[in-house]
Structures are given as C-alpha cells and as structure tokens.
Design a protein around this motif. Structure first.
Motif, PDB file in Angstrom:
ATOM      1  N   ARG A  93      58.508  70.288  31.414  1.00 58.19           N
ATOM      2  CA  ARG A  93      58.053  69.918  30.073  1.00 58.19           C
ATOM      3  C   ARG A  93      57.159  68.684  30.093  1.00 58.19           C
ATOM      4  NH1 ARG A  93      62.802  67.375  26.865  1.00 58.19           N
ATOM      5  NH2 ARG A  93      62.346  65.835  28.488  1.00 58.19           N
TER       6      ARG A  93
ATOM      7  N   ILE B   2      53.377  68.541  31.639  1.00 59.70           N
ATOM      8  CA  ILE B   2      52.350  69.097  30.756  1.00 59.70           C
ATOM      9  C   ILE B   2      52.121  68.161  29.577  1.00 59.70           C
ATOM     10  CG2 ILE B   2      51.636  71.117  29.456  1.00 59.70           C
ATOM     11  CD1 ILE B   2      52.005  71.548  32.495  1.00 59.70           C
ATOM     12  N   ALA B   3      53.195  67.567  29.078  1.00 57.38           N
ATOM     13  CA  ALA B   3      53.051  66.630  27.966  1.00 57.38           C
ATOM     14  C   ALA B   3      52.157  65.445  28.341  1.00 57.38           C
ATOM     15  CB  ALA B   3      54.423  66.133  27.519  1.00 57.38           C
TER      16      ALA B   3
ATOM     17  N   HIS C 183      53.800  74.494  28.742  1.00 56.04           N
ATOM     18  CA  HIS C 183      54.606  73.562  27.960  1.00 56.04           C
ATOM     19  C   HIS C 183      55.746  74.290  27.262  1.00 56.04           C
ATOM     20  CE1 HIS C 183      54.734  70.002  24.926  1.00 56.04           C
ATOM     21  NE2 HIS C 183      55.491  69.777  25.978  1.00 56.04           N
TER      22      HIS C 183
END
Length: 439
Positions: A144, A147-148, A168
C-alpha cells in the motif's frame, strides 16, 4: 542522444524503435498480457546497447519469482552493464538494485528499490516489479505505502496511471481497507479493462469479505480480459475456485482445476503454487484428488529451486506430501535444510517447522501438525503471499485440530476465523460437531 519514455523518464538510447518496443513491452507487463519478452528480444538484437531494455528484460525474468530464471536475469544485467552507452541516473540505480535479486537476495534488492523509487517515483516498471517483491516478501504495508509514496508525482492522464491505482487497490486490500480497495480497483478497471491486477484486487476484497456471489459475478460476468493470454489467468481462476469452495461446491472447484489451473507445459512456479494450494484445500475437505497430485509433484520436482523462496518451497512440499512421495519429500526437506543459518530472508528458520507440520499432516500425525503450526500462525506474513494464500496455513491447523479431536484448539481457531470473516460461522459450526464426534 537521450530518448524519453511515455512518463518522461530518460532512456540512454538514440533509437526511437527501441523506445517503442520498450513501451509496448511495458503495457504488456502492466496488464500481465503475454509476451513482453518476445517484444523486447528483437529490439535488443537491433540495439544491443539499449540499457533500459536489458534492465526490463532482467526484471521480467525476476518477476516470475522462479529460481530457475535467475541465470537469465543475471545475463540481462550483465548486458546492461556492458553497454557502450553511458547510463542515466535511473538506469544506474535500477541496475544496482536488481543485481542482488538476480544473485538470490530479494530482500537486499527490495531495500535498494525502496530508495530507487523515492528518487524515481515515475519508474512504472520498477514500481510494479517491487510491488511483486513486496508481496513475495510479506511486506503487506509496503504494498500500500510504496504506491502511496509515488502518487503525488502522477496525474490521471499519465500513461499507466490506472495500473498505479490497481496496485494501490491491492495494497489497501492486504491492509484490510476493503471499501477503499474495492472503489479504487473498480476505478482502475473502468479506466483500463485490461488492468488484470486491479481485477485481482477486487476479487481479493470479495474473497476476504465472504461476498461469494459478487465475486463469482465479478470474475465471470463483469471482467473478461484476464481469462486468456494473461500471466494471471491461472491465479484468477484459483480465486474463482476458492469462491466455489466458499459455496461448498467442490465439484466446480475441481472442474476449474482440471480446466484452467492444472499446470501446462509453460506453467511458471507461481502457477504451480496455485495448483498445490487448491488441491491441498480440496484434500482438507476430504475430496479425492489423489490422481492429480502425482503429476503436480513431478512438475515441482523438475522445477523447484530449493532455498530461494519459502513460499515456493512450501507449496512444492505440499505436492510431494499430497502425492505420498516420501523420496521427493525427503529431498525437498534436505534442500531447505541446506539454506545457511544466516539466510537473506529472516523468517527462513521457521520454514523447517512449517514443512515438518505439512509432513506430519500427510502422515496422519494431526496433533503434531497442529502443535507445530500454532506458534507459526502469528507470523505467517513472513512466508509471503497474500492473506488469501497464507490462509492455507490457518486452514491446515484448524483441520489438523479437528482430525486430532482437539476441540479446544478447533474452537479457538474457529472463533478467530469467524471474527475475521463472519460469513464462515455456519459452516464452521458443522465442522465443530465433527470434532466432538472424533474426540
């Protein structure tokens, strides 16, 4: 002369045709369609100094998560390093990060890729490749958060943006943020119906929430591009089979195994993983799959690369134990036991206990199996794979407790399972009655 890819990153080549092939291979890799290697090969033959092309080729081999492909990855990295062109900073960084992976140390490579992607957040190929490594290494939060970190450097109109959303979405699902994951995954598929990873992310949401009818409809009616000519076809069929198992339709799951999951001639290690995982689940339910184990065990015996991936090795052992092949089981355990005490993957020391538990289950020593698995349950993330894949360890512990007549342990695990997925309550109540009968 420097060319640029579709996201503006520099490529050290003066050949527009090389860039075109690079972009075509990128789209195929992003959507997991076949075959990006075949697209790159002629481009590299025409432009042997194309550094980014060689790096992509190495990454494609590494993305197979198959120890047998490491020599090919090393050869591609050697070709990149031998180029007469001067690499740009991104290429230098990626070459340095991928080298340990090709030498068998995915953990070290992952740490180097952490920094590479901070410095080069629009390197879509490296983002997707590292996303896969995070999955295999059990770094759920990074699925997670990686990608954030990159999202602020991207805009909706950028080439490949939907694939960023799909990754994501999967990371959110693995961190139990199901509503956000479903919404983002559906958005990614709406932007690009070929985004198979986003299809897969939404399927995971339905699996984890026990929304079986919606999951079957999603995979059979709402999406279709993943079913053919796709590297994730076997895995998404595996998800579909799990949904049938949730409906207590073992026959449908077994039919899917025979039609779409049983390994063909070109099956990769990750395809064999899905085959082992489904047959083991069916075996846990008392379904007779004995005739299928031997063919799968033979494929693992020819394809296994012991000591490189706990995740792969464990699934190979499932096949050997399922087939009742004591010779292959012994060779596999010896291969895993030969891994140095200080292994690149910190949880390797637990792998022996996991395989001993699997062997005990196959021998009918169910109490011993449950005893070995219970302390491993809190650390299963370290074995890699998704929540849905790792649940096999939990299911084996529960079934071992049931067959051993250990009512207390079965009740404890059943309570935990229902707390995670309330839809299981009815079916597990029936299984508890079987525990009481066995005790």
């Amino acid at each position: 002369m420097i060319q640029h890819d579709a996201r503006g990153d520099a490529l050290s080549t003066d050949q527009p045709a090389s860039v075109a092939a690079y972009e075509q291979a990128m789209v195929l890799f992003n959507s997991l369609q076949l075959d990006p290697v075949a697209v790159l090969e002629p481009a590299l033959a025409q432009d042997p100094d194309f550094i980014a092309g060689h790096l992509m080729m190495a990454g494609l081999f590494l993305s197979g998560i198959d120890g047998q492909l490491l020599p090919a990855a090393r050869a591609s990295l050697d070709s990149a390093a031998a180029s007469r062109r001067r690499p740009v900073a991104r290429e230098q960084s990626l070459l340095a990060a991928l080298r340990p992976w090709a030498e068998g140390d995915m953990g070290q490579a992952n740490q180097l890729l952490d920094r590479h992607l901070v410095d080069h957040p629009r390197d879509l190929f490296a983002l997707q490749l590292t996303h896969m490594a995070d999955l295999v290494l059990g770094r759920s939060a990074m699925l997670r958060d990686r990608i954030a970190r990159a999202l602020c450097h991207w805009q909706p109109g950028d080439a490949g943006y939907s694939y960023l959303l799909g990754m994501h979405a999967f990371g959110l699902e693995e961190c139990n943020e199901y509503a956000r994951a479903e919404a983002l995954g559906r958005r990614a598929v709406a932007l690009d119906p070929h985004d198979t990873w986003a299809v897969h992310a939404v399927a995971h949401v339905y699996e984890m929430q026990g929304r079986v009818a919606e999951g079957i409809h999603w995979l059979t009616e709402e999406t279709e591009h993943w079913q053919q000519n796709n590297a994730l076809a076997v895995h998404n069929h595996w998800h579909l089979a799990l949904m049938h198992l949730s409906n207590h339709d073992e026959e449908a799951a077994l039919t899917l195994y025979d039609r779409a999951i049983a390994p063909g001639p070109a099956a990769m290690a990750l395809d064999l993983v899905d085959a082992s995982a489904l047959l083991w689940r069916l075996d846990l339910r008392g379904v007779d799959v004995a005739g299928r184990w031997e063919a799968l065990a033979a494929r693992w015996d020819a394809q296994a690369a012991w000591g490189w991936s706990v995740f792969n090795d464990t699934h190979a052992m499932l096949a050997f134990v399922g087939a009742g092949d004591t010779a292959r089981t012994a060779r596999g355990r010896a291969g895993m036991g030969a891994v140095p005490a200080v292994a690149p993957l910190p949880w390797w020391s637990e792998a022996g206990a996991l395989c001993e538990a699997v062997t005990a289950f196959g021998a009918g020593a169910y109490a011993r199996c449950a005893e070995l698995l219970l302390p491993l349950l809190p650390v299963t993330h370290g074995f890699g794979g998704s929540q849905a894949q790792r649940s096999l360890i939990f299911l084996t512990a529960m079934e071992a407790a049931r067959r051993a007549g250990d009512t207390a342990l079965f009740d404890a695990l059943a309570s935990e399972a229902v707390a995670r997925k309330p839809a299981l309550a009815g079916s597990l109540a029936g299984r508890r009655d079987q525990v009481l009968e066995a005790a």
